[in-house]
Scaffold this motif. Structure first.
Motif, mmCIF file in Angstrom:
data_model
loop_
_atom_site.group_PDB
_atom_site.id
_atom_site.type_symbol
_atom_site.label_atom_id
_atom_site.label_comp_id
_atom_site.label_asym_id
_atom_site.label_seq_id
_atom_site.Cartn_x
_atom_site.Cartn_y
_atom_site.Cartn_z
ATOM 1 N N LYS A 147 0.827 -1.206 0.000
ATOM 2 C CA LYS A 147 0.000 0.000 0.000
ATOM 3 C C LYS A 147 0.869 1.266 0.000
ATOM 4 C CE LYS A 147 -3.736 0.137 2.627
ATOM 5 N NZ LYS A 147 -4.877 0.090 1.700
ATOM 6 N N ALA A 148 1.998 1.205 0.695
ATOM 7 C CA ALA A 148 2.857 2.394 0.810
ATOM 8 C C ALA A 148 3.734 2.589 -0.416
ATOM 9 C CB ALA A 148 3.730 2.286 2.058
ATOM 10 N N GLY A 149 4.144 1.504 -1.046
ATOM 11 C CA GLY A 149 5.063 1.585 -2.170
ATOM 12 C C GLY A 149 4.334 1.748 -3.485
ATOM 13 N N LYS A 150 4.249 2.968 -3.974
ATOM 14 C CA LYS A 150 3.554 3.265 -5.224
ATOM 15 C C LYS A 150 4.505 3.995 -6.168
ATOM 16 C CE LYS A 150 -0.436 1.779 -3.638
ATOM 17 N NZ LYS A 150 -1.051 0.535 -4.159
ATOM 18 N N SER A 151 4.194 3.924 -7.457
ATOM 19 C CA SER A 151 4.983 4.660 -8.435
ATOM 20 C C SER A 151 4.066 5.276 -9.480
ATOM 21 C CB SER A 151 6.001 3.742 -9.124
ATOM 22 O OG SER A 151 6.671 4.439 -10.149
ATOM 23 N N SER A 223 -0.172 -0.184 -9.244
ATOM 24 C CA SER A 223 1.276 -0.339 -9.175
ATOM 25 C C SER A 223 1.720 -0.378 -7.719
ATOM 26 C CB SER A 223 1.949 0.832 -9.904
ATOM 27 O OG SER A 223 3.349 0.799 -9.726
ATOM 28 N N CYS A 224 2.258 -1.519 -7.282
ATOM 29 C CA CYS A 224 2.701 -1.704 -5.896
ATOM 30 C C CYS A 224 4.170 -2.133 -5.883
ATOM 31 C CB CYS A 224 1.871 -2.780 -5.203
ATOM 32 S SG CYS A 224 0.118 -2.433 -5.056
ATOM 33 N N LEU A 225 4.901 -1.700 -4.881
ATOM 34 C CA LEU A 225 6.278 -2.142 -4.721
ATOM 35 C C LEU A 225 6.289 -3.595 -4.264
ATOM 36 C CD1 LEU A 225 9.324 -1.598 -4.664
ATOM 37 C CD2 LEU A 225 9.043 -0.801 -2.296
ATOM 38 N N LEU A 226 6.936 -4.454 -5.043
ATOM 39 C CA LEU A 226 7.004 -5.878 -4.746
ATOM 40 C C LEU A 226 8.416 -6.279 -4.338
ATOM 41 C CD1 LEU A 226 5.038 -7.284 -7.840
ATOM 42 C CD2 LEU A 226 4.125 -6.462 -5.653
ATOM 43 N N TYR A 252 7.826 -2.536 -9.429
ATOM 44 C CA TYR A 252 6.456 -2.121 -9.171
ATOM 45 C C TYR A 252 5.542 -2.919 -10.093
ATOM 46 C CZ TYR A 252 8.376 1.755 -6.501
ATOM 47 O OH TYR A 252 9.046 2.499 -5.552
ATOM 48 N N GLY A 253 4.609 -3.654 -9.490
ATOM 49 C CA GLY A 253 3.734 -4.511 -10.272
ATOM 50 C C GLY A 253 2.426 -4.777 -9.556
#
Length: 323
Positions: A147-151, A223-226, A252-253
């Motif tokens: 949720k926090a990692g977006k691009s 887009s989420c940081l994976l 990011y996926g």
């Protein structure tokens, strides 16, 4: 379509590799040893008291450097064909996850080249503790990271990296299905054709790529940081019992792609329940889950050989009936 019971001939080979004890002797002086030089300058240590091999793997050597300013974790490798890019990708990925302030990540400090060939990365040393009953917390913290990692750039990453020792292309795309088709499944299918002449897998994979759009109908793709390579060998707990994840292949996926290594991650019901409380399950999740597993089965096939082919081909044979 359920493949939960499929077991590859060689399950989770990296786990066995990481249990192997590897030894590395540091160079005697800091002038020709960038690891020692960094620790004794920017690392704010005045002496290194011990260098302890702590178990490496198929790809890297791993050592603990004990100093009068605490311990550092150091990995080295000698892959000229990969060079510095492997540890650059790891450092950028670790930093991105660390900056989400969600789940515990070893903080990266320095990466670079070794004068006699190969490369290194220095990071925070995390003292591991008991790895029990963290499933619920792990699920929640992972969801917090997603949720926090977006691009705003879409799907991809600022650098290419590696999945195992396989290059992972992360060129940015605004379309997730296009990105996953070209840079994940498509790339692995080409490798299988080049390395094994496996036209059967290649052709079936191309058919899947052309017909998999319906698998995403009704799903909200953000887009989420994976972490990108989340399996049991890359998950532990610190001495306080908080989950720690490491050795990433970040990009990011789609958040569901994080479960592509679930066949080797030992995620339980408490993990999924906790995760989906924060990141609600999307329609069609169970159908797409094996699509994401296929990427990792194909990568293991390309890295370790035919023991993983049957798992990949089983998924490929079933998907056209769904689409």
């Amino acid at each position: 379509m359920v493949h939960a019971g499929i077991q590859p001939l060689f399950p989770c080979p990296l786990l066995h590799c990481r249990r192997r004890r590897l030894h590395f002797t540091a160079m005697a002086s800091s002038s020709d040893d960038p690891i020692r030089e960094w620790i004794l300058t920017e690392g704010k240590a005045t002496q290194i008291t011990r260098i302890l091999p702590i178990g490496g793997g198929c790809i890297n050597h791993a050592n603990r450097y004990d100093t009068d300013n605490g311990a550092f974790f150091v990995k080295t490798n000698g892959y000229p064909e990969i060079g510095l890019s492997m540890f650059e990708g790891e450092a950028v990925g670790l930093s991105a996850m660390y900056n989400t302030k969600s789940i515990r990540i070893p903080r990266p400090f320095k990466f670079g080249s070794l004068p006699r060939g190969g490369s290194f990365i220095i990071m925070e040393f995390v003292e591991f503790g008991s790895y029990r009953e963290i499933q619920s917390v792990l699920g929640r913290r992972l969801a917090e990271m997603h949720k926090a990692g977006k691009s705003e750039k879409g799907f991809g990453f600022d650098v290419n990296n590696t999945i195992g020792s396989t290059p992972q292309i992360n060129s940015w795309s605004s379309d997730w299905v296009e990105f996953f088709s070209e840079h994940r499944l498509g790339y692995q299918l080409k490798l299988a054709l080049q390395r094994f002449g496996d036209s059967d897998i290649y052709e079936k994979g191309q058919q899947l790529i052309k017909s998999m759009e319906p698998l995403f109908e009704g799903a909200v793709i953000e887009s989420c940081l994976l972490h990108g390579d989340l399996w049991s060998g890359n998950i532990s707990a610190d001495k306080n019992g908080d989950p720690v994840i490491f050795d990433p292949a970040c990009y990011y996926g789609h958040n569901e792609a994080e479960f592509g290594m679930s066949w080797c991650a030992e995620f339980g019901a408490a993990f999924y329940r906790s995760y989906f409380e924060m990141m609600p399950e999307q329609p069609g999740f169970e159908r797409r889950k094996e699509l994401y597993m296929l990427y990792h089965y194909l990568n293991h096939y390309n890295l370790f050989g035919y023991g993983y082919r049957s798992s990949a081909i089983s998924i490929l044979r079933d998907y056209p009936h769904i689409c």
